[in-house]
Design a protein around this motif. Sequence first.
Motif, short mmCIF file in Angstrom:
data_model
loop_
_atom_site.label_atom_id
_atom_site.label_comp_id
_atom_site.label_asym_id
_atom_site.label_seq_id
_atom_site.Cartn_x
_atom_site.Cartn_y
_atom_site.Cartn_z
N ILE A 113 20.02 45.48 37.68
CA ILE A 113 20.80 44.38 37.26
C ILE A 113 20.25 43.15 38.09
CG2 ILE A 113 23.04 43.58 36.88
CD1 ILE A 113 22.60 45.76 35.20
N ASP A 114 20.05 42.13 37.39
CA ASP A 114 19.47 41.05 38.25
C ASP A 114 19.94 39.73 37.73
OD1 ASP A 114 17.97 39.77 40.25
OD2 ASP A 114 16.11 40.56 39.41
N PHE A 115 19.89 38.54 38.53
CA PHE A 115 20.09 37.39 37.79
C PHE A 115 18.87 36.58 37.46
CE2 PHE A 115 24.61 38.04 38.96
CZ PHE A 115 25.01 37.13 38.05
N ARG A 116 18.85 35.57 36.32
CA ARG A 116 17.81 34.59 36.23
C ARG A 116 18.50 33.19 35.96
NH1 ARG A 116 15.16 37.97 37.96
NH2 ARG A 116 13.37 39.23 36.90
N ASP A 117 17.79 32.14 36.51
CA ASP A 117 18.28 30.82 36.06
C ASP A 117 17.71 30.84 34.75
OD1 ASP A 117 19.40 29.80 38.55
OD2 ASP A 117 17.50 28.95 39.15
N ASN A 118 18.85 30.28 33.97
CA ASN A 118 18.50 30.32 32.45
C ASN A 118 18.66 28.68 31.99
OD1 ASN A 118 18.01 31.00 29.66
ND2 ASN A 118 20.20 30.83 29.36
N PHE A 119 17.27 28.17 31.71
CA PHE A 119 17.35 26.71 31.35
C PHE A 119 17.32 26.52 29.78
CE2 PHE A 119 14.84 27.84 35.22
CZ PHE A 119 15.51 26.56 36.08
N THR A 120 18.26 25.97 29.39
CA THR A 120 18.48 25.19 27.99
C THR A 120 17.88 24.38 27.85
OG1 THR A 120 20.59 26.50 27.98
CG2 THR A 120 20.17 25.12 26.21
N ASN B 134 14.61 18.00 36.63
CA ASN B 134 13.82 18.74 35.26
C ASN B 134 12.56 18.85 35.36
OD1 ASN B 134 13.38 19.57 32.87
ND2 ASN B 134 14.11 17.75 31.63
N PRO B 135 12.20 20.07 35.73
CA PRO B 135 10.67 20.66 35.63
C PRO B 135 10.00 20.58 34.33
CG PRO B 135 11.77 22.49 36.22
CD PRO B 135 13.04 21.41 36.01
N PHE B 136 10.65 20.57 33.12
CA PHE B 136 10.16 21.02 32.07
C PHE B 136 9.61 19.88 31.31
CE2 PHE B 136 12.89 24.48 33.18
CZ PHE B 136 12.16 25.50 32.90
N PRO B 137 8.91 20.02 30.20
CA PRO B 137 8.16 18.93 29.53
C PRO B 137 9.22 18.53 28.25
CG PRO B 137 6.93 20.90 28.70
CD PRO B 137 8.13 21.25 29.76
N VAL B 138 10.48 18.49 28.40
CA VAL B 138 11.24 17.89 27.49
C VAL B 138 12.50 17.04 28.24
CG1 VAL B 138 11.31 20.26 26.26
CG2 VAL B 138 12.87 19.98 28.03
N ALA B 139 13.21 16.32 27.30
CA ALA B 139 14.02 15.27 27.75
C ALA B 139 15.35 15.97 28.32
CB ALA B 139 14.36 14.26 26.86
N TYR B 140 15.61 16.91 27.77
CA TYR B 140 17.04 17.38 28.46
C TYR B 140 17.06 18.93 28.77
CZ TYR B 140 18.24 13.01 26.03
OH TYR B 140 18.30 11.79 25.51
N ALA B 141 17.68 19.21 29.69
CA ALA B 141 17.56 20.41 30.34
C ALA B 141 19.06 21.05 31.37
CB ALA B 141 16.61 20.66 31.41
N ARG B 142 19.18 21.99 31.01
CA ARG B 142 20.53 22.62 31.74
C ARG B 142 20.21 23.75 32.22
NH1 ARG B 142 24.63 22.34 27.29
NH2 ARG B 142 23.77 24.31 26.56
N ARG B 143 20.86 24.18 33.44
CA ARG B 143 20.56 25.46 34.03
C ARG B 143 21.86 26.23 34.32
NH1 ARG B 143 17.82 24.54 39.61
NH2 ARG B 143 19.83 23.81 39.87
N THR B 144 21.76 27.58 33.62
CA THR B 144 22.87 28.41 34.08
C THR B 144 22.53 29.66 34.80
OG1 THR B 144 23.84 27.34 32.05
CG2 THR B 144 25.08 29.15 33.01
N PRO B 145 22.95 30.12 35.67
CA PRO B 145 22.52 31.37 36.24
C PRO B 145 22.96 32.54 35.14
CG PRO B 145 23.67 30.31 38.21
CD PRO B 145 23.78 29.57 36.68
N LEU B 146 22.29 33.82 34.85
CA LEU B 146 22.29 34.60 33.84
C LEU B 146 22.17 36.04 34.24
CD1 LEU B 146 22.78 35.01 30.56
CD2 LEU B 146 20.12 35.01 30.59
N MET B 147 22.94 36.75 34.10
CA MET B 147 23.05 38.26 34.66
C MET B 147 22.06 38.91 33.52
SD MET B 147 25.65 40.61 36.17
CE MET B 147 26.62 41.17 34.87
#
Length: 279
Positions: free
Chosen positions: A63-70, A127-140
Amino acid sequence: MTIYTRDLLPHTRSVRANGSWTPDSRIALSAQASPNFARTWEQMARYSLQTYRDYLGLPGNPIDFRDNFTLSDTPLDAADHAPAPTDAGKGTFATTGAPQSSAEFASYAGLIADVTPAPELLAGADNPFPVAYARRTPLMIYNFGAYSHLLLSEFHQAGGRIVIREFHSPADLADLPERVVINCPGYAAREWWNDKSLIPVRGQTSWLPPQPDAPYALEYKGVAMISKSDGVMIQGYDMYGLGDMDGVGNSFEHADRAEAEKAVTIIGDLFTRFQPRNG
Ligand SMILES: Cc1cc2nc3c(=O)[nH]c(=O)nc-3n(C[C@H](O)[C@H](O)[C@H](O)COP(=O)(O)OP(=O)(O)OC[C@H]3O[C@@H](n4cnc5c(N)ncnc54)[C@H](O)[C@@H]3O)c2cc1C
């Protein structure tokens, strides 16, 4: 303790999932759930989270966590996950026997907001991604290989035994010598117990080679990507603008190469938009 089963891990449906901790995802329909179900769900979700916490940091990271970027090219706000309104012309589960719109699905995540990580909007250089909008949520997340191995090892260490056996009707259970039977055949319960309230929700997960140097997850244009220890999982979960209705009522279980390629292409196109680094 004995597990009677037709298939062993990793050949069960569970191992074909996306593998993230999403306890309220299409769990019930608001109108059909009993009045107590929200409270029961909350207890189960809190217990589940507490249990999985003890599995963090183990060898192999079951079981682990990942930063999930929307990610999005248009503003991310509450509206991006608001279900489409019910279409009166299509009816509802009550009138047709199947859900007809995303708005019929219950949403309980707010009940455990005090113990789940809050999303964080990433502005400007954050925001390191090539999109205008990003959100980060830790995800198990679940790393299926390590997690399956751990579960089976713990079961055997505790003296459990496994018997490969296929059941064909509820009456077969009466032949078992055990006095207590917990029956959990997953989707097979629909036929086995003639429980038509259990509806299929199909999805398609594709697996690319593991990329341990990129340990994160993202969602873009209805496709989820999670980089896990046993591979990079890519799943189109809303590529056609259907919201929670995506895959509902579809019991087709075979791999769909065209759907897999569409999802991989969406993620591939996103990554081609990154500016090449100099040097
Ligand atoms: C594409 C996709 C992505 C998903 N992603 C997620 C996610 O990210 N997070 C999440 O929480 N959920 C997710 N789900 C849902 C999740 O996978 C299922 O809810 C879960 O796997 C069901 O587990 P189960 O143990 O009830 O059933 P199963 O994994 O199907 O296990 C049932 C067991 O019963 C046995 N069995 C069945 N019939 C018989 C029989 N007649 N005789 C003997 N044994 C029998 C089987 O061999 C098996 O061992 C996803 C589903 C899909 C399709």
